[in-house]
Design a protein around this motif. Structure first.
Motif, short mmCIF file in Angstrom:
data_model
loop_
_atom_site.label_atom_id
_atom_site.label_comp_id
_atom_site.label_asym_id
_atom_site.label_seq_id
_atom_site.Cartn_x
_atom_site.Cartn_y
_atom_site.Cartn_z
N THR A 162 0.86 -1.17 0.00
CA THR A 162 0.00 0.00 0.00
C THR A 162 0.89 1.22 0.00
O THR A 162 1.85 1.30 0.76
CB THR A 162 -0.91 0.02 1.25
OG1 THR A 162 -1.68 -1.19 1.26
CG2 THR A 162 -1.86 1.19 1.21
N ASP A 163 0.58 2.15 -0.88
CA ASP A 163 1.36 3.37 -1.00
C ASP A 163 0.47 4.54 -0.63
O ASP A 163 -0.70 4.60 -1.01
CB ASP A 163 1.84 3.54 -2.45
CG ASP A 163 3.10 4.34 -2.57
OD1 ASP A 163 3.67 4.73 -1.54
OD2 ASP A 163 3.53 4.57 -3.72
N LYS A 164 1.01 5.47 0.14
CA LYS A 164 0.24 6.65 0.56
C LYS A 164 -0.05 7.52 -0.66
O LYS A 164 0.71 7.52 -1.63
CB LYS A 164 1.03 7.45 1.59
CG LYS A 164 1.23 6.72 2.88
CD LYS A 164 2.04 7.57 3.84
CE LYS A 164 2.28 6.80 5.13
NZ LYS A 164 3.10 7.56 6.06
N ARG A 179 -7.41 7.82 -1.27
CA ARG A 179 -7.12 6.61 -0.49
C ARG A 179 -5.74 6.10 -0.83
O ARG A 179 -5.26 6.30 -1.94
CB ARG A 179 -8.15 5.53 -0.82
CG ARG A 179 -9.53 5.87 -0.40
CD ARG A 179 -10.45 4.73 -0.71
NE ARG A 179 -11.76 5.00 -0.17
CZ ARG A 179 -12.78 4.21 -0.29
NH1 ARG A 179 -12.66 3.08 -0.95
NH2 ARG A 179 -13.94 4.51 0.24
N PRO A 180 -5.13 5.40 0.10
CA PRO A 180 -3.86 4.76 -0.24
C PRO A 180 -4.07 3.79 -1.40
O PRO A 180 -5.12 3.16 -1.53
CB PRO A 180 -3.49 4.00 1.04
CG PRO A 180 -4.23 4.71 2.12
CD PRO A 180 -5.51 5.20 1.48
N GLU A 181 -3.08 3.72 -2.27
CA GLU A 181 -3.18 2.85 -3.45
C GLU A 181 -2.56 1.49 -3.16
O GLU A 181 -1.44 1.41 -2.67
CB GLU A 181 -2.47 3.51 -4.63
CG GLU A 181 -2.60 2.73 -5.91
CD GLU A 181 -1.95 3.43 -7.09
OE1 GLU A 181 -2.33 3.10 -8.21
OE2 GLU A 181 -1.06 4.27 -6.88
N LYS A 182 -3.29 0.44 -3.48
CA LYS A 182 -2.78 -0.92 -3.31
C LYS A 182 -2.17 -1.37 -4.64
O LYS A 182 -2.67 -1.04 -5.71
CB LYS A 182 -3.90 -1.86 -2.90
CG LYS A 182 -4.44 -1.55 -1.52
CD LYS A 182 -5.51 -2.52 -1.11
CE LYS A 182 -6.03 -2.14 0.28
NZ LYS A 182 -7.04 -3.05 0.75
#
Length: 100
Positions: free
Chosen positions: A54-56, A65-68
């Motif tokens: 997960t990236d902020k 939203r954080p990206e998965k």
């Protein structure tokens, strides 16, 4: 598609490719290729560990939203590409993966 080599990430002692990079290279939205990874996760896992990350959201952006994303092994990367139509762009990215 860029003319540079595909950027590899080292994770757990092996080279991996960020699923966002593959999506960008073949010209599709990451959410669509990530949906394929999730849909066929058990098959991707037959090719080895499938680490999700997960990236902020980018600094300075409002909300979001954080990206998965997934860090794919070479075999998993090829499997994802095999699920895509064999366009010239996809064939080129397969070649770039071999070179990387």
């Amino acid at each position: 598609m860029s003319d540079t080599n595909i950027q590899l990430v080292h994770s757990a002692g092996e080279a991996r490719v960020d699923s966002r990079v593959i999506a960008d290279e073949i010209g599709v939205k990451h959410k669509n290729s990530f949906a394929l990874i999730k849909q066929y996760a058990s098959r991707f896992e037959q090719l080895g560990l499938l680490p999700f990350q997960t990236d902020k959201p980018l600094k300075g952006t409002i909300g979001g939203r954080p990206e998965k994303f997934a860090l794919l092994s070479e075999d998993q990367s090829y499997f994802l590409l095999s699920l895509s139509a064999n366009t010239d762009r996809v064939v080129d990215i397969k070649l770039k993966l071999v070179k990387a």
